[in-house]
Design a protein around this motif. Structure first.
Motif, mmCIF file in Angstrom:
data_model
loop_
_atom_site.group_PDB
_atom_site.id
_atom_site.type_symbol
_atom_site.label_atom_id
_atom_site.label_comp_id
_atom_site.label_asym_id
_atom_site.label_seq_id
_atom_site.Cartn_x
_atom_site.Cartn_y
_atom_site.Cartn_z
ATOM 1 N N GLY A 122 8.798 -17.451 13.297
ATOM 2 C CA GLY A 122 8.027 -16.493 14.066
ATOM 3 C C GLY A 122 8.693 -15.179 14.357
ATOM 4 O O GLY A 122 8.107 -14.304 14.999
ATOM 5 N N GLU A 123 9.915 -14.993 13.857
ATOM 6 C CA GLU A 123 10.665 -13.774 14.159
ATOM 7 C C GLU A 123 10.977 -13.014 12.875
ATOM 8 O O GLU A 123 11.272 -13.611 11.833
ATOM 9 N N VAL A 124 10.902 -11.690 12.954
ATOM 10 C CA VAL A 124 11.211 -10.850 11.803
ATOM 11 C C VAL A 124 12.694 -10.941 11.496
ATOM 12 O O VAL A 124 13.542 -10.580 12.321
ATOM 13 N N SER A 125 13.022 -11.432 10.308
ATOM 14 C CA SER A 125 14.425 -11.526 9.903
ATOM 15 C C SER A 125 14.812 -10.400 8.963
ATOM 16 O O SER A 125 15.987 -10.074 8.801
ATOM 17 N N ASP A 126 13.812 -9.787 8.316
ATOM 18 C CA ASP A 126 14.076 -8.680 7.403
ATOM 19 C C ASP A 126 12.794 -7.867 7.273
ATOM 20 O O ASP A 126 11.685 -8.419 7.375
ATOM 21 N N PHE A 127 12.942 -6.566 7.060
ATOM 22 C CA PHE A 127 11.761 -5.725 6.915
ATOM 23 C C PHE A 127 12.107 -4.497 6.088
ATOM 24 O O PHE A 127 13.272 -4.095 5.981
ATOM 25 N N GLU A 128 11.083 -3.901 5.519
ATOM 26 C CA GLU A 128 11.217 -2.630 4.821
ATOM 27 C C GLU A 128 9.851 -1.964 4.775
ATOM 28 O O GLU A 128 8.816 -2.625 4.924
ATOM 29 N N ALA A 129 9.849 -0.655 4.616
ATOM 30 C CA ALA A 129 8.604 0.097 4.497
ATOM 31 C C ALA A 129 8.820 1.229 3.512
ATOM 32 O O ALA A 129 9.893 1.846 3.478
ATOM 33 N N GLU A 130 7.792 1.499 2.719
ATOM 34 C CA GLU A 130 7.885 2.579 1.740
ATOM 35 C C GLU A 130 8.037 3.922 2.430
ATOM 36 O O GLU A 130 8.819 4.769 2.013
ATOM 37 N N HIS B 90 5.424 -7.229 -3.109
ATOM 38 C CA HIS B 90 3.989 -7.086 -2.895
ATOM 39 C C HIS B 90 3.275 -8.427 -2.746
ATOM 40 O O HIS B 90 2.084 -8.462 -2.478
ATOM 41 N N ARG B 91 4.004 -9.513 -2.902
ATOM 42 C CA ARG B 91 3.404 -10.845 -2.835
ATOM 43 C C ARG B 91 3.441 -11.355 -1.395
ATOM 44 O O ARG B 91 4.399 -11.121 -0.656
ATOM 45 N N THR B 92 2.375 -12.045 -0.996
ATOM 46 C CA THR B 92 2.302 -12.648 0.336
ATOM 47 C C THR B 92 2.212 -14.158 0.219
ATOM 48 O O THR B 92 1.397 -14.681 -0.552
ATOM 49 N N ASP B 93 3.034 -14.847 0.971
ATOM 50 C CA ASP B 93 2.932 -16.289 1.137
ATOM 51 C C ASP B 93 3.505 -16.607 2.512
ATOM 52 O O ASP B 93 4.722 -16.693 2.697
ATOM 53 N N VAL C 165 4.419 -2.002 4.171
ATOM 54 C CA VAL C 165 5.437 -2.715 4.948
ATOM 55 C C VAL C 165 5.590 -4.129 4.411
ATOM 56 O O VAL C 165 4.603 -4.820 4.133
ATOM 57 N N ARG C 166 6.819 -4.552 4.282
ATOM 58 C CA ARG C 166 7.129 -5.930 3.891
ATOM 59 C C ARG C 166 7.919 -6.575 5.021
ATOM 60 O O ARG C 166 8.946 -6.041 5.455
ATOM 61 N N LEU C 167 7.417 -7.702 5.539
ATOM 62 C CA LEU C 167 8.132 -8.459 6.557
ATOM 63 C C LEU C 167 8.493 -9.834 6.019
ATOM 64 O O LEU C 167 7.694 -10.460 5.315
ATOM 65 N N HIS C 168 9.687 -10.295 6.366
ATOM 66 C CA HIS C 168 10.048 -11.691 6.155
ATOM 67 C C HIS C 168 10.268 -12.299 7.527
ATOM 68 O O HIS C 168 10.966 -11.723 8.369
ATOM 69 N N LEU C 169 9.625 -13.460 7.747
ATOM 70 C CA LEU C 169 9.681 -14.101 9.063
ATOM 71 C C LEU C 169 10.263 -15.493 8.962
ATOM 72 O O LEU C 169 9.991 -16.234 8.013
ATOM 73 N N ILE D 119 5.142 -11.455 4.010
ATOM 74 C CA ILE D 119 3.815 -10.856 3.973
ATOM 75 C C ILE D 119 3.947 -9.364 3.713
ATOM 76 O O ILE D 119 4.849 -8.703 4.246
ATOM 77 N N PHE D 120 3.033 -8.859 2.879
ATOM 78 C CA PHE D 120 3.011 -7.444 2.510
ATOM 79 C C PHE D 120 1.783 -6.785 3.125
ATOM 80 O O PHE D 120 0.655 -7.237 2.921
ATOM 81 N N PHE D 121 2.003 -5.744 3.917
ATOM 82 C CA PHE D 121 0.924 -5.015 4.580
ATOM 83 C C PHE D 121 0.675 -3.720 3.810
ATOM 84 O O PHE D 121 1.504 -2.803 3.833
ATOM 85 N N ASP D 122 -0.478 -3.663 3.153
ATOM 86 C CA ASP D 122 -0.750 -2.524 2.285
ATOM 87 C C ASP D 122 -1.745 -1.529 2.873
ATOM 88 O O ASP D 122 -2.092 -0.538 2.227
ATOM 89 N N VAL D 123 -2.215 -1.776 4.096
ATOM 90 C CA VAL D 123 -3.106 -0.825 4.755
ATOM 91 C C VAL D 123 -2.261 0.160 5.558
ATOM 92 O O VAL D 123 -1.568 -0.241 6.492
ATOM 93 N N PRO D 124 -2.268 1.448 5.202
ATOM 94 C CA PRO D 124 -1.436 2.426 5.921
ATOM 95 C C PRO D 124 -1.932 2.632 7.341
ATOM 96 O O PRO D 124 -3.129 2.488 7.629
#
Length: 385
Positions: A268-276, A202-205, A261-265, A245-250
């Motif tokens: 500039g490219e998505v290297s890992d992702f997940e969504a509830e 849930h943390r964004t940096d 949604v959680r993205l790791h970049l 970055i964590f996207f908490d707006v559905p």
């Protein structure tokens, strides 16, 4: 007819699209946006524009795409039909147009939810030339308040109608002047850092490189390189992005509800992702083409008339106290002359709430804390990270 429908049409034609006498205009009217279509046609007639009207319907779109899915290519077994690349008759319409006005407002916001992802992807790829021709026009997209959109937003129809007009019928010149402050900061900056407190996923940096980019003051007018009504954001095209970055707006992507949604970049490219929820829909988007995994846009919402999440990207990404990233296509207006940005058949936005326990900094100087900009009342004096 509600008088505000005519006010909406006037803002669209005069402020947003800047239509002039003799302009060739295509209006795409969704099935429940009839009243707005009538008001816009009247305004265009008064302006002396030449008008072609097309009919937009998600249900018709679904029927066509399902037909391709179930089509027969002539072999021993039925196979999905392919899509012709940029059919000439449709391409010619947009190549000849000066402006394209999209009036959204369907009867079912999830009408295409059961269309397989591979069919959607093939269709999107087949229309790249049409999409580019349409975006070469003075195009503007807006929506008419409908019961289906109200239901999607979780609001009574009358309540939703008030919400829409609060967002659309604003003092756009005054908002443009305020957003110009942020545009200048982004134009002069080299890095943007977005931070939000939270544990684990849930943390964004996230740090984004914006050196040499030009931010767009998206003041709901083509005169500002802005193509949505309502608008109220400042956006740019990052050269790269690194971090999480964590996207908490559905939101709804391709008819599927996607949450948390959680993205790791990396670069500039998505290297890992997940969504509830809705992770498969997100994965499908990322697989459309090579550019779909790259960040095409960073946007910062500034429209205070949008005060709640409605599950409509047209409104939600403009809401004050939010930021969004778009995966896919970058807008040329943000790029240095002669440079090609990220190219993709998609431009899919994901939104994060930064109204609490969050900061946005440009080159180490905080320009927004907990959703309040440094030039707004209530901003804390400490500007350094």
């Amino acid at each position: 007819m509600d008088e505000r429908v005519h006010e909406h049409a006037a803002v669209l034609v005069d402020w947003s699209a800047r239509i002039e006498a003799g302009d060739d205009v295509v209006i795409d009217v969704d099935e429940a946006a009839h009243d707005l279509g009538v008001a816009v046609a009247r305004k265009l007639g008064e302006r002396g524009a030449n008008v072609v009207t097309t009919y937009g319907s998600e249900e018709i779109e679904r029927a066509r795409l399902k037909g391709h899915e179930e089509g027969d290519t002539g072999g021993d077994e039925a196979e999905p039909r392919g899509f012709d690349e940029d059919p000439d008759h449709e391409l010619a319409l947009f190549e000849a147009a000066d402006a394209y006005l999209r009036l959204g407002g369907g009867r079912n916001t999830t009408a295409t939810a059961d269309v397989p992802g591979e069919i959607r992807q093939a269709y999107a790829r087949s229309r790249r030339g049409i999409r580019e021709a349409r975006m070469e026009t003075d195009w503007v997209s807006t929506v008419h308040p409908t019961r289906s959109l109200a239901q999607q937003a979780g609001m009574a129809y009358e309540e939703y109608r008030e919400f829409v007009y609060d967002a659309v019928l604003r003092d756009w010149e005054a908002l443009a002047d305020e957003m110009a402050i942020l545009k200048e900061l982004l134009d002069d900056g080299e890095t943007v850092r977005i931070r939000s407190e939270g544990d684990g996923r849930h943390r964004t940096d996230l740090t984004l490189s914006i050196a040499g980019r030009t931010a767009v003051n998206s003041a709901a007018s083509v005169a500002y390189d802005s193509h949505n009504l309502p608008s109220g954001e400042v956006f740019t095209a990052p050269a790269s992005a690194d971090g999480g970055i964590f996207f908490d707006v559905p939101m709804t992507i391709e008819g599927t509800r996607v949450r948390n949604v959680r993205l790791h970049l990396e670069d500039g490219e998505v290297s890992d992702f997940e969504a509830e929820t809705g992770e498969d829909a997100l994965a499908s988007i990322l697989e459309i083409d090579a550019g779909a995994r790259r960040v095409g846009e960073l946007g910062i919402g500034m429209n205070r008339g949008i005060d709640r999440v409605t599950d409509s990207i047209l409104f939600d990404e403009k809401m004050g106290g939010t930021v969004h990233l778009a995966l896919g296509r970058a807008y040329d207006a943000c790029l240095p002359a002669g440079e090609s940005g990220n190219d993709s058949a998609i431009h899919t936005d994901l939104i994060a709430d930064v109204s609490a326990a969050s900061t946005i900094a440009i080159d180490g100087e905080i320009i927004q804390r907990d959703g309040t900009f440094r030039w707004e009342s209530g901003f804390e004096d400490d500007r350094r990270e």
